[in-house]
Design a protein around this motif. Structure first.
Motif: not given
Length: 210
Positions: A44-49
């Motif tokens: 999630l954090s990777a997708a959200m940047g």
């Protein structure tokens, strides 16, 4: 939703600024695609940047983020039921348009197939029961909306007085949920549209006039 400013820190470096609206959209898509438990915090954090610490600082945690993502989904791609019911003058027309719109929306190529509310929490561990309850509540609210529209059709004389509004609402809610599962399995828009034609033919006839 406003953009984050310099309030969120990343270690001892400079403040990390990001667009919360864009980040939430990306989280919604990932939850929609993989489900609540299938989407990890790191993914999630990777997708959200953003960093995991920024995710917690901004949204409060994974469950809170999921709730915000569901609200976003219902305000956008998944929120067409109330609009259709407000615009269509008859219950039959509203249900037919609802099913046809679902067939189109559930199979659009620009987002994950199926309905996020129907699929994102069907298989969860006991710790995710609040999430399951949230989604179940939204599904029940949709079915209640169907029942209320059918009941109004009975009162308006569009349907016979002995029509079972609850059973009819359950039937069409089941069709909608089944369409969502089939869409996730790769069913085409054309095949779902064909199923809609059959389901609409099951609509009760108008009451007989004396």
């Amino acid at each position: 939703m406003k953009k984050a400013t310099g309030a969120l820190q990343r270690g001892r470096g400079r403040p990390r600024c990001f667009d919360q609206d864009t980040a939430l959209e990306r989280a919604m898509v990932l939850f929609w695609e993989r489900g609540y438990e299938g989407a990890s915090l790191d993914e999630l954090s990777a997708a959200m940047g953003i960093s995991p610490s920024s995710l917690y600082a901004t949204f409060g945690g994974k469950e809170q983020l999921f709730r915000a993502a569901v609200d976003r989904y219902l305000a956008g791609q998944g929120g067409y039921m109330s609009r259709i019911f407000a615009e269509e003058p008859t219950a039959r027309g509203a249900v037919q348009r609802l099913l046809e719109t679902a067939a189109d929306e559930l199979t659009r190529p620009d987002h994950p197939p199926g309905c996020m509310v129907a699929l994102a929490g069907t298989q969860c561990s006991p710790g995710a029961q609040p999430v399951q309850g949230l989604l179940r509540g939204h599904r029940e609210a949709s079915q209640c909306g169907l029942k209320a529209r059918i009941q109004r059709a009975i009162e308006d004389g569009e349907l016979a007085p002995d029509t079972d509004a609850a059973a009819l609402a359950t039937f069409y809610a089941t069709v909608l949920l089944g369409m969502s599962v089939l869409a996730r399995d790769g069913a085409s828009r054309e095949s779902l549209r064909a199923a809609v034609e059959v389901a609409v033919r099951a609509w009760p006839g108008a009451p007989r006039r004396p």
